[in-house]
Design a protein around this motif. Structure first.
Motif, mmCIF file in Angstrom:
data_model
loop_
_atom_site.group_PDB
_atom_site.id
_atom_site.type_symbol
_atom_site.label_atom_id
_atom_site.label_comp_id
_atom_site.label_asym_id
_atom_site.label_seq_id
_atom_site.Cartn_x
_atom_site.Cartn_y
_atom_site.Cartn_z
ATOM 1 N N GLY A 123 1.011 -1.277 -0.173
ATOM 2 C CA GLY A 123 0.004 0.257 -0.092
ATOM 3 C C GLY A 123 0.458 0.823 -0.070
ATOM 4 O O GLY A 123 1.561 1.287 -0.673
ATOM 5 N N ASN A 124 0.748 1.689 0.750
ATOM 6 C CA ASN A 124 1.690 3.636 1.286
ATOM 7 C C ASN A 124 2.096 2.946 2.057
ATOM 8 O O ASN A 124 3.374 4.259 2.455
ATOM 9 C CB ASN A 124 0.497 4.575 1.583
ATOM 10 C CG ASN A 124 -0.018 4.305 2.847
ATOM 11 O OD1 ASN A 124 -0.165 3.132 4.203
ATOM 12 N ND2 ASN A 124 0.381 5.920 3.446
ATOM 13 N N SER A 125 3.386 2.232 2.149
ATOM 14 C CA SER A 125 3.983 1.550 2.935
ATOM 15 C C SER A 125 5.663 0.755 2.417
ATOM 16 O O SER A 125 4.897 0.022 1.741
ATOM 17 C CB SER A 125 3.734 0.837 4.448
ATOM 18 O OG SER A 125 2.743 1.484 4.676
ATOM 19 N N LEU A 126 6.379 1.681 2.941
ATOM 20 C CA LEU A 126 7.591 0.820 2.263
ATOM 21 C C LEU A 126 8.134 0.310 3.345
ATOM 22 O O LEU A 126 8.966 0.325 4.881
ATOM 23 C CB LEU A 126 8.500 1.875 2.351
ATOM 24 C CG LEU A 126 10.097 1.417 1.514
ATOM 25 C CD1 LEU A 126 10.115 0.714 -0.074
ATOM 26 C CD2 LEU A 126 11.152 2.860 1.331
ATOM 27 N N VAL A 127 8.223 -1.260 3.356
ATOM 28 C CA VAL A 127 8.779 -1.781 4.648
ATOM 29 C C VAL A 127 9.961 -2.729 4.567
ATOM 30 O O VAL A 127 11.194 -2.812 2.683
ATOM 31 C CB VAL A 127 7.943 -3.218 3.980
ATOM 32 C CG1 VAL A 127 8.528 -4.212 5.543
ATOM 33 C CG2 VAL A 127 6.382 -2.953 4.534
ATOM 34 N N VAL A 128 11.056 -1.960 5.234
ATOM 35 C CA VAL A 128 12.405 -1.770 5.005
ATOM 36 C C VAL A 128 12.794 -3.006 6.419
ATOM 37 O O VAL A 128 12.430 -2.976 6.981
ATOM 38 C CB VAL A 128 13.029 -0.635 4.662
ATOM 39 C CG1 VAL A 128 12.430 0.214 4.035
ATOM 40 C CG2 VAL A 128 13.063 -0.335 6.670
ATOM 41 N N HIS A 129 14.643 -3.241 5.762
ATOM 42 C CA HIS A 129 15.283 -4.509 6.854
ATOM 43 C C HIS A 129 16.003 -3.727 7.278
ATOM 44 O O HIS A 129 16.808 -3.376 6.529
ATOM 45 C CB HIS A 129 15.778 -5.535 6.273
ATOM 46 C CG HIS A 129 14.043 -6.133 5.444
ATOM 47 N ND1 HIS A 129 14.117 -7.131 5.933
ATOM 48 C CD2 HIS A 129 13.645 -6.022 4.190
ATOM 49 C CE1 HIS A 129 12.449 -7.781 5.548
ATOM 50 N NE2 HIS A 129 12.303 -6.848 4.785
ATOM 51 N N GLU A 130 16.661 -3.553 8.149
ATOM 52 C CA GLU A 130 18.002 -2.912 9.395
ATOM 53 C C GLU A 130 17.832 -3.968 10.131
ATOM 54 O O GLU A 130 17.798 -4.961 10.802
ATOM 55 C CB GLU A 130 17.119 -1.886 9.804
ATOM 56 C CG GLU A 130 16.094 -1.076 9.098
ATOM 57 C CD GLU A 130 15.988 0.500 9.885
ATOM 58 O OE1 GLU A 130 15.505 0.733 11.227
ATOM 59 O OE2 GLU A 130 15.772 1.738 9.181
ATOM 60 N N PRO A 131 19.686 -3.522 10.725
ATOM 61 C CA PRO A 131 20.246 -5.108 11.222
ATOM 62 C C PRO A 131 19.222 -4.048 12.974
ATOM 63 O O PRO A 131 18.864 -3.393 13.317
ATOM 64 C CB PRO A 131 21.555 -4.353 11.121
ATOM 65 C CG PRO A 131 21.729 -3.317 10.579
ATOM 66 C CD PRO A 131 20.693 -2.421 10.201
ATOM 67 N N VAL A 132 20.253 -5.240 13.099
ATOM 68 C CA VAL A 132 19.323 -5.683 15.212
ATOM 69 C C VAL A 132 20.240 -4.430 16.093
ATOM 70 O O VAL A 132 19.719 -3.236 17.250
ATOM 71 C CB VAL A 132 19.306 -7.097 15.631
ATOM 72 C CG1 VAL A 132 18.597 -6.729 16.919
ATOM 73 C CG2 VAL A 132 18.142 -7.836 14.369
ATOM 74 N N GLY A 133 21.399 -4.581 15.372
ATOM 75 C CA GLY A 133 22.553 -3.709 16.191
ATOM 76 C C GLY A 133 23.966 -4.950 17.159
ATOM 77 O O GLY A 133 24.210 -4.968 15.946
ATOM 78 N N VAL A 134 24.011 -5.043 17.861
ATOM 79 C CA VAL A 134 25.298 -5.297 18.332
ATOM 80 C C VAL A 134 24.532 -6.974 19.311
ATOM 81 O O VAL A 134 23.432 -6.642 19.593
ATOM 82 C CB VAL A 134 26.007 -4.518 19.581
ATOM 83 C CG1 VAL A 134 27.145 -6.092 20.633
ATOM 84 C CG2 VAL A 134 26.147 -3.282 19.231
ATOM 85 N N VAL A 135 24.820 -7.827 18.482
ATOM 86 C CA VAL A 135 24.434 -9.125 19.078
ATOM 87 C C VAL A 135 24.889 -10.074 20.106
ATOM 88 O O VAL A 135 26.710 -9.880 19.342
ATOM 89 C CB VAL A 135 24.656 -10.208 16.996
ATOM 90 C CG1 VAL A 135 24.872 -11.088 17.268
ATOM 91 C CG2 VAL A 135 23.454 -8.961 16.514
ATOM 92 N N GLY A 136 25.421 -10.325 21.064
ATOM 93 C CA GLY A 136 26.448 -11.545 21.024
ATOM 94 C C GLY A 136 25.989 -12.761 20.649
ATOM 95 O O GLY A 136 24.944 -13.553 20.497
ATOM 96 N N ALA A 137 27.034 -13.692 20.536
ATOM 97 C CA ALA A 137 26.765 -14.710 19.885
ATOM 98 C C ALA A 137 28.006 -16.223 20.927
ATOM 99 O O ALA A 137 28.568 -15.760 21.541
ATOM 100 C CB ALA A 137 27.480 -15.152 18.475
#
Length: 469
Positions: A130-144
């Motif tokens: 619709g009128n939305s642009l859906v984007v994917h962004e990194p979560v941040g700092v990951v602890g593995a």
């Protein structure tokens, strides 16, 4: 025997001295001799690593797909040059037979990393709704936080995906097999990725793992290991509403229908159950066989298991190496000792090498589906064989588990596929379908939360944002 001593962590793009002076000794499970050590990290070491990762995040997240893919490509080339050394170190610190170490312990993570370099360069396209642009962004700092049984693959499955998605990482490898992770740090140094993008802190789980799980600067915790530890990490992360991805235990069923190729199904099933000395979360440790072929399957399984050579990981004839530690050996032997089923191969009295944490490839028949042997993850070379009368009973037995990670079905095409669809697991191999390192990997029920590998693994390390226009 070669000694391998590592005295520093990798933080902020450099090897740096640890906060404390304590060390963790690394033992060769075949010789039972200490051949290396690493720092026993502290909470302060984790603080420094998180700070470095936080400082690096904005810059790394802002890199273009082409730049990020190129950086991971350099890392892949650097790590590939170390493939023989990876296999050797895994053989020393884990005991994986060298042939398997080269193909799986070194080869698989290199394949996975190459895939993430490609995904980084060509990420999923933004979506318009619709009128939305859906984007994917990194979560941040990951602890593995990673386990000892596949010490590089489990690391790369997390680190490769997290970096490809634009995150930065603080890694704690298992204290049983930490040396392999240093080969990855060496590759990072050579590949010249930005400082702080990847950070390595070694130590015990109760100190370094706990510090990562509860750190306010960690935006996501990705853990592979036992269900009990995964539960504790979930609680620690939940207190600060941090995202969690968990890949936990398994008790996978290998369902052999009456129209299956019995010989192939049994032999491949034995190989799967005993791979890496049975120290594989996806191992098909319950063999379910139609009653019409049950006796033949038991005889074939016992004969096949008895033919597996146990011994020195660096001997080309060895099929089964030692277990990872004395504690793991004692744990597995305890399951065998308590078992009430019919022993048809291996067991506690089977002859073993003079040194090493060995348990013989062991097969039990007539196993009660509700027994400890059939319900608990043993994590050793122990197989349970169970009879069934029809497809419905096979599915019921297979699904009678708190776990749901993997499984297999053998039989005519459509029928086998129909049974596979009914299994409550994250993955099922039909008629020997090979492992796909680019397909989603993860479990149902107490086998975990989230998925690893391929595009699904990449998405696990991303947030989704809707921008209305």
């Amino acid at each position: 025997m070669t000694s391998v001593f590592r005295d520093q962590h990798w933080i902020g793009g450099a090897f740096v001295p640890p906060d404390g002076s304590d060390r963790i000794e690394v033992e060769n499970p075949y010789t039972e001799q200490v051949f290396g050590h690493v720092p026993a990290g502290t909470a302060e070491d984790v603080n420094r690593a998180v700070s470095a990762a936080r400082d690096a995040f904005d810059g790394w997240a802002a890199t273009s797909p082409a730049e990020r893919g190129a950086a991971l490509g350099r890392l892949h080339r650097s790590l590939t040059a170390r493939a023989d050394e990876i296999a050797r170190i895994v053989g020393l610190e884990l005991g994986t037979p060298l042939k398997i170490a080269k193909a799986v312990q070194a080869g698989l993570p290199l394949t996975v990393l190459a895939g993430y370099a490609e995904l980084a360069a060509h990420p999923p396209v933004d979506e318009v709704i619709g009128n939305s642009l859906v984007v994917h962004e990194p979560v941040g700092v990951v602890g593995a936080i990673t386990p000892w049984n596949y010490p590089l693959h489990q690391v790369v499955a997390k680190v490769g995906a997290a970096l490809a998605a634009g995150n930065t990482v603080v890694l704690k490898p298992s204290e049983l097999t930490p040396l392999t992770a240093y080969l990855l740090a060496d590759a990072f140094a050579e590949a010249e990725l930005p400082p702080g993008v990847f950070n390595l802190v070694t130590g015990v789980g109760s100190v370094v793992g706990s510090a990562i799980a509860g750190h306010p600067g960690i935006d996501m915790v990705s853990f592979t290991g036992s269900t009990a530890t995964g539960r504790a990490i979930s609680h620690a992360a939940a207190d600060r509403i941090a995202k969690v991805s968990l890949e936990l235990g398994g008790k996978s069923a290998n369902v052999i229908l009456e129209d299956a190729d019995l010989v192939k199904a049994v032999k491949v099933g034995i190989g799967n159950a005993f791979l890496n000395s049975g120290q594989t979360c996806t191992a098909w440790t319950r063999m379910l066989v139609h009653r019409s072929h049950y006796d033949e399957a038991v005889e074939l399984a016992a004969k096949t298991a008895a033919g597996y050579t146990v011994g020195d990981p660096f001997d080309p004839a060895t099929r089964v190496g030692p277990l990872a530690s004395a504690g793991q050996k004692d744990r597995v032997r305890g399951f065998i000792e308590r078992a009430t089923a019919r022993l048809v191969a291996g067991g506690l009295d089977a002859p073993m090498p003079g040194t090493g944490h060995f348990v013989a490839p062991t097969v039990f028949a007539d196993v009660d589906p509700d027994s400890e042997l059939a319900q608990e993850e043993i994590f050793g070379p122990v197989l349970s064989i169970i009879a069934f009368d029809d497809d419905d009973e096979a599915v019921a037995i297979a699904n009678n588990s708190k776990y749901g990670l993997a499984g297999a079905v053998w039989g005519s095409g459509e029928r086998a596929l129909s049974v596979a669809r009914r299994l409550r697991t994250g993955a099922v191999d039909v008629n020997g379908g090979s492992f796909n390192p680019f397909a989603p990997f993860g479990g149902y029920k107490q086998s975990g939360i989230g998925r690893e590998l391929g595009a699904y693994g990449l998405a696990e390390f991303q947030q989704v944002k809707a921008i209305q226009r």
